[in-house]
Design a protein around this motif. Structure first.
Motif, PDB file in Angstrom:
ATOM      1  N   ARG A 134       0.843  -1.187   0.000  1.00 55.21           N
ATOM      2  CA  ARG A 134       0.000   0.000   0.000  1.00 55.21           C
ATOM      3  C   ARG A 134       0.882   1.242   0.000  1.00 55.21           C
ATOM      4  O   ARG A 134       2.035   1.202   0.428  1.00 55.21           O
ATOM      5  N   ARG A 135       0.313   2.347  -0.451  1.00 57.94           N
ATOM      6  CA  ARG A 135       1.113   3.570  -0.591  1.00 57.94           C
ATOM      7  C   ARG A 135       1.368   4.230   0.759  1.00 57.94           C
ATOM      8  O   ARG A 135       2.466   4.682   1.031  1.00 57.94           O
ATOM      9  N   GLY A 136       0.340   4.327   1.610  1.00 57.03           N
ATOM     10  CA  GLY A 136       0.539   4.914   2.933  1.00 57.03           C
ATOM     11  C   GLY A 136       0.908   6.385   2.881  1.00 57.03           C
ATOM     12  O   GLY A 136       0.346   7.162   2.118  1.00 57.03           O
ATOM     13  N   ARG A 137       1.897   6.764   3.714  1.00 56.40           N
ATOM     14  CA  ARG A 137       2.264   8.179   3.823  1.00 56.40           C
ATOM     15  C   ARG A 137       2.962   8.662   2.557  1.00 56.40           C
ATOM     16  O   ARG A 137       3.894   8.026   2.065  1.00 56.40           O
ATOM     17  N   ILE A 138       2.497   9.803   2.053  1.00 54.54           N
ATOM     18  CA  ILE A 138       3.070  10.407   0.852  1.00 54.54           C
ATOM     19  C   ILE A 138       4.076  11.477   1.270  1.00 54.54           C
ATOM     20  O   ILE A 138       3.762  12.354   2.082  1.00 54.54           O
ATOM     21  N   HIS A 139       5.265  11.411   0.708  1.00 56.95           N
ATOM     22  CA  HIS A 139       6.309  12.403   0.981  1.00 56.95           C
ATOM     23  C   HIS A 139       6.491  13.264  -0.274  1.00 56.95           C
ATOM     24  O   HIS A 139       7.154  12.850  -1.229  1.00 56.95           O
ATOM     25  N   PRO A 140       5.900  14.463  -0.301  1.00 57.48           N
ATOM     26  CA  PRO A 140       5.989  15.295  -1.505  1.00 57.48           C
ATOM     27  C   PRO A 140       7.428  15.743  -1.775  1.00 57.48           C
ATOM     28  O   PRO A 140       8.192  16.026  -0.842  1.00 57.48           O
ATOM     29  N   LEU A 141       7.776  15.816  -3.036  1.00 55.42           N
ATOM     30  CA  LEU A 141       9.080  16.326  -3.448  1.00 55.42           C
ATOM     31  C   LEU A 141       8.946  17.665  -4.163  1.00 55.42           C
ATOM     32  O   LEU A 141       9.607  18.624  -3.803  1.00 55.42           O
ATOM     33  N   TYR A 142       8.107  17.733  -5.176  1.00 52.01           N
ATOM     34  CA  TYR A 142       7.886  19.022  -5.832  1.00 52.01           C
ATOM     35  C   TYR A 142       6.646  18.956  -6.708  1.00 52.01           C
ATOM     36  O   TYR A 142       6.169  17.885  -7.098  1.00 52.01           O
ATOM     37  N   VAL A 143       6.100  20.131  -7.010  1.00 47.41           N
ATOM     38  CA  VAL A 143       5.084  20.334  -8.037  1.00 47.41           C
ATOM     39  C   VAL A 143       5.534  21.546  -8.828  1.00 47.41           C
ATOM     40  O   VAL A 143       5.726  22.626  -8.264  1.00 47.41           O
ATOM     41  N   HIS A 144       5.732  21.348 -10.127  1.00 46.50           N
ATOM     42  CA  HIS A 144       6.304  22.432 -10.927  1.00 46.50           C
ATOM     43  C   HIS A 144       5.906  22.228 -12.378  1.00 46.50           C
ATOM     44  O   HIS A 144       6.147  21.155 -12.947  1.00 46.50           O
ATOM     45  N   ARG A 152       4.481  21.061 -15.454  1.00 47.84           N
ATOM     46  CA  ARG A 152       3.699  19.873 -15.794  1.00 47.84           C
ATOM     47  C   ARG A 152       4.123  18.643 -15.001  1.00 47.84           C
ATOM     48  O   ARG A 152       3.726  17.527 -15.329  1.00 47.84           O
ATOM     49  N   GLN A 153       4.940  18.836 -13.974  1.00 49.38           N
ATOM     50  CA  GLN A 153       5.468  17.700 -13.234  1.00 49.38           C
ATOM     51  C   GLN A 153       5.137  17.790 -11.745  1.00 49.38           C
ATOM     52  O   GLN A 153       5.070  18.881 -11.174  1.00 49.38           O
ATOM     53  N   ALA A 154       4.966  16.632 -11.137  1.00 53.44           N
ATOM     54  CA  ALA A 154       4.819  16.525  -9.684  1.00 53.44           C
ATOM     55  C   ALA A 154       5.511  15.240  -9.255  1.00 53.44           C
ATOM     56  O   ALA A 154       5.515  14.243  -9.992  1.00 53.44           O
ATOM     57  N   ALA A 155       6.109  15.246  -8.052  1.00 49.39           N
ATOM     58  CA  ALA A 155       6.881  14.090  -7.606  1.00 49.39           C
ATOM     59  C   ALA A 155       6.696  13.860  -6.117  1.00 49.39           C
ATOM     60  O   ALA A 155       6.474  14.792  -5.340  1.00 49.39           O
ATOM     61  N   SER A 156       6.809  12.600  -5.731  1.00 48.83           N
ATOM     62  CA  SER A 156       6.753  12.202  -4.325  1.00 48.83           C
ATOM     63  C   SER A 156       7.410  10.840  -4.186  1.00 48.83           C
ATOM     64  O   SER A 156       7.713  10.169  -5.183  1.00 48.83           O
ATOM     65  N   TRP A 157       7.621  10.451  -2.928  1.00 50.41           N
ATOM     66  CA  TRP A 157       8.080   9.083  -2.689  1.00 50.41           C
ATOM     67  C   TRP A 157       7.283   8.491  -1.535  1.00 50.41           C
ATOM     68  O   TRP A 157       6.677   9.205  -0.740  1.00 50.41           O
ATOM     69  N   HIS A 158       7.268   7.163  -1.482  1.00 47.18           N
ATOM     70  CA  HIS A 158       6.603   6.481  -0.382  1.00 47.18           C
ATOM     71  C   HIS A 158       7.315   5.171  -0.100  1.00 47.18           C
ATOM     72  O   HIS A 158       8.050   4.640  -0.938  1.00 47.18           O
TER      73      HIS A 158
END
Length: 669
Positions: free
Chosen positions: A469-479, A481-487
């Motif tokens: 499961r994905r669980g907690r989302i750790h945002p990296l950036y939104v800029h 046309r791109q958005a990023a995170s890790w879990h």
């Protein structure tokens, strides 16, 4: 006080809406008369379930965790809010030959007298710490304020004293540390307005707590953590406007100006959350409130806190209400069910009772604006989704919005909202918050009875314990046309390797490309799911080496294509389509395309996937001819170049993912 005689509506002959007015409202056909007729239908539908003295509405359906006594109060309070907007919007008077407004005044006056009399058989449960009556007290306070000349000011002193005493249970009580703090603000400000005991410190503390949750760009989190959803719209922005109306000259002018500026900024974004068919993006909790998503549109006009043209405000709000009406809401009995289009309990929560959907009453706030206000007189104007493809970066919640004018679909890419309190609170997986994407045309798979969530819009590691499961989302950036995170994938066995998945989403038109950097133990399987599409017949499916798609009869298509990394020594990943029944708010039958890599070699690998949701024949008609080798190209420095069909190129870094400069609310076409 004596309950009035009321005529019950004939359920076999539901109220008919007025004819559409295409000259005045060329996009929806709806006018103020449609809103009034819909309000009357909803209020009429409740009457068969009213208690003898009209203090409780005991609707059919599953009880909330607060119990039927509280649920009955909820039925009164939330429908009183709707009745109040209808009464005040009519200036407390009826049109010739009608008694609708008079009957509503009498009906809710009688119910108030019975509910607040502690010795009456229909009296309401008291307001106690963190109890559901806190929520309902705020609706009653707003309704009493807005109808003050016709109800409060006409009450016998004994009833006013009883009502103030019941509402006064809020003074000194502890509310949940979330949007509930504003219920205390609203209720105690009303008490102040009628000269009843209240705590100015509690009002001020609740308003200050709201400031703590502000994250910029018009976005509040609903309590500590990353809790972004429609509560930003129908609570955290709405109640400050209602508080200012109650407080009047007592309100801090600077604070009111701050709230209005934030609402204005939020509405510049919120207008993008409605598809061209009026459907709001299906994300977050309490979705059974449905068209309450339109409430802040009216609040902006009411508080002079919107930059939207008045004709667009009405188009968006009417579009949302009409969308649900076109899908059978309310039902044939005139009731709002616990569901989306029809009864569907997985979109509800434990706190949801049979009358909970009537928080949708907030959508009728626009009736407080006079009939000659520009929002009612100006011709409808298209919403932003109607006229062009859009891309909107929203760094505060960690979202990208992208929409397409050809099919009117809005898609929300999620790299920031998981609705979890801050650590050390344990991570959890909620399909209304932790999926990679949400839409105005599709809902996440939500099986009943707390079964495991579906595979849609999710990448999972599979082992003997099941799917991660994905669980907690750790945002990296939104800029741009791109958005990023890790879990950290939850519940994965293995060889001791600590798994992690970093994902960058790149969007353009109907397309989303997901670049996953997967770090996982050897031997697990990796599975990615595309959009789930649902209807009342079984969606069709097609599969091939490294791809899968499913389609509804109306053409809505979900496709998933492996672009890079989805192979095992040259053997493409398996493309499959999984079907389900009773798992989706949009229809009884649903289907999701999947890609599965059966033997992960271990370590770190890039997996690049094309994810598509479209109803545009020019797009879905060509999906089977896509040249996957033309979409994603690795570069020597470890990046990936994404090339879209119209030639647009986006470069995605896959190492050292530090946030670039953000773009807040910029509309990129």
């Amino acid at each position: 006080m004596t309950a009035p005689h009321v005529s019950l509506p004939d359920p076999t002959h539901p109220s008919h809406l007025p004819p559409p007015d295409p000259a005045h409202s060329p996009l929806t056909g709806w006018t103020r008369a449609h809103w009034e007729a819909m309000a009357d239908r909803l209020l009429d539908g409740l009457l068969p379930y009213a208690s003898r003295e009209l203090a409780q509405y005991r609707l059919p359906g599953r009880a909330s965790h607060s119990g039927s006594w509280s649920d009955g109060l909820e039925g009164y309070a939330r429908s009183f809010l709707l009745a109040a907007f209808r009464i005040a919007g009519a200036g407390g008077t009826d049109r010739p030959g009608s008694t609708v407004v008079h009957d509503l005044v009498e009906r809710y006056t009688v119910g108030l007298a019975a509910g607040t009399d502690p010795g009456h058989p229909e009296h309401w449960p008291p307001i106690t710490d963190r109890g559901q009556p806190m929520v309902e007290a705020a609706s009653i306070a707003v309704a009493l304020h807005e109808t003050r000349p016709w109800i409060w000011d006409q009450l016998p002193d004994a009833v006013r004293q009883n009502a103030a005493a019941w509402l006064g249970g809020f003074v000194g009580a502890t509310a949940n540390d979330s949007n509930w703090r504003l219920f205390q603000v609203i209720t105690e400000e009303f008490l102040a307005s009628v000269g009843a005991p209240h705590s100015r410190a509690e009002i001020d503390d609740g308003l200050a707590r709201l400031d703590d949750w502000y994250r910029g760009g018009g976005w509040y989190t609903d309590g500590d953590g990353r809790k972004f959803d429609y509560y930003n719209a129908w609570a955290l922005h709405l109640y400050p406007v209602l508080w200012a109306r109650i407080a009047g000259p007592r309100a801090d002018r600077g604070l009111v100006a701050t709230h209005r500026a934030r609402l204005r900024e939020f509405l510049d974004t919120h207008q993008y959350f409605f598809g061209s068919d009026g459907a709001p993006v299906h994300q977050g909790r309490s979705l059974t409130y449905r068209f309450a998503a339109a409430a802040p549109l009216w609040a902006g006009a009411l508080a002079d806190a919107t930059s939207l043209p008045p004709g667009r405000t009405r188009r968006l709000a009417s579009g949302a209400l009409k969308h649900f009406a076109d899908h059978g809401v309310p039902d044939g009995q005139g009731l709002l069910s616990l569901g989306w289009y029809r009864p569907f309990l997985p979109v509800t929560q434990r706190y949801s009772g049979p009358a909970s959907p009537y928080w949708a009453s907030k959508a009728f706030l626009g009736l407080l604006l006079p009939a000659d206000h520009p929002v009612w007189t100006a011709p409808e104007e298209p919403g932003p989704v109607d006229t062009a493809d859009r891309c909107l970066a929203l760094p505060a919640p960690g979202w990208l919005l992208h929409s397409t004018a050809a099919d009117g679909i809005v898609r929300l890419v999620n790299h920031g909202s998981d609705r979890l309190p801050p650590p050390p609170f344990p991570p959890q997986d909620n399909p209304h918050y932790t999926r990679f994407a949400y839409s105005s045309a599709a809902a996440p798979e939500t099986p009943p009875d707390d079964a495991s969530p579906g595979p849609d819009n999710h990448i999972a590691l599979l082992d003997s314990s099941g799917a991660s499961r994905r669980g907690r989302i750790h945002p990296l950036y939104v800029h741009g046309r791109q958005a990023a995170s890790w879990h950290t994938p939850l519940a994965v066995d293995g060889d001791g390797t600590e798994p992690s998945i970093t994902t960058v989403s790149v969007v353009h038109g109907p397309w989303e490309v997901r670049v996953h950097r997967v770090h996982a133990p050897a031997g697990v399987r990796v599975r990615e799911g595309g959009w789930a599409v649902a209807c009342d017949s079984t969606p069709t499916g097609r599969t091939g080496a490294g791809w899968a798609l499913t389609r509804r009869p109306d053409g809505l298509t979900s496709a998933l294509v492996g672009l890079l990394g989805w192979d095992d020594h040259g053997i493409p990943a398996r493309g499959t389509v999984t079907h389900a029944h009773g798992h989706n708010a949009y229809g009884d039958h649903s289907a999701t395309p999947l890609l599965t890599l059966d033997r992960y070699p271990g370590g770190t690998r890039l997996l690049v996937t094309l994810v598509v949701l479209t109803a545009d024949p020019d797009v879905y008609g060509d999906l089977h001819t896509l040249r996957t080798d033309a979409w994603a190209t690795p570069t020597p420095d470890g990046a990936v170049e994404i090339r879209f069909p119209d030639g647009l190129v986006e470069r995605v870094r896959t190492r050292n993912l530090n946030p670039p400069p953000t773009t807040t609310g910029a509309d990129i076409r």
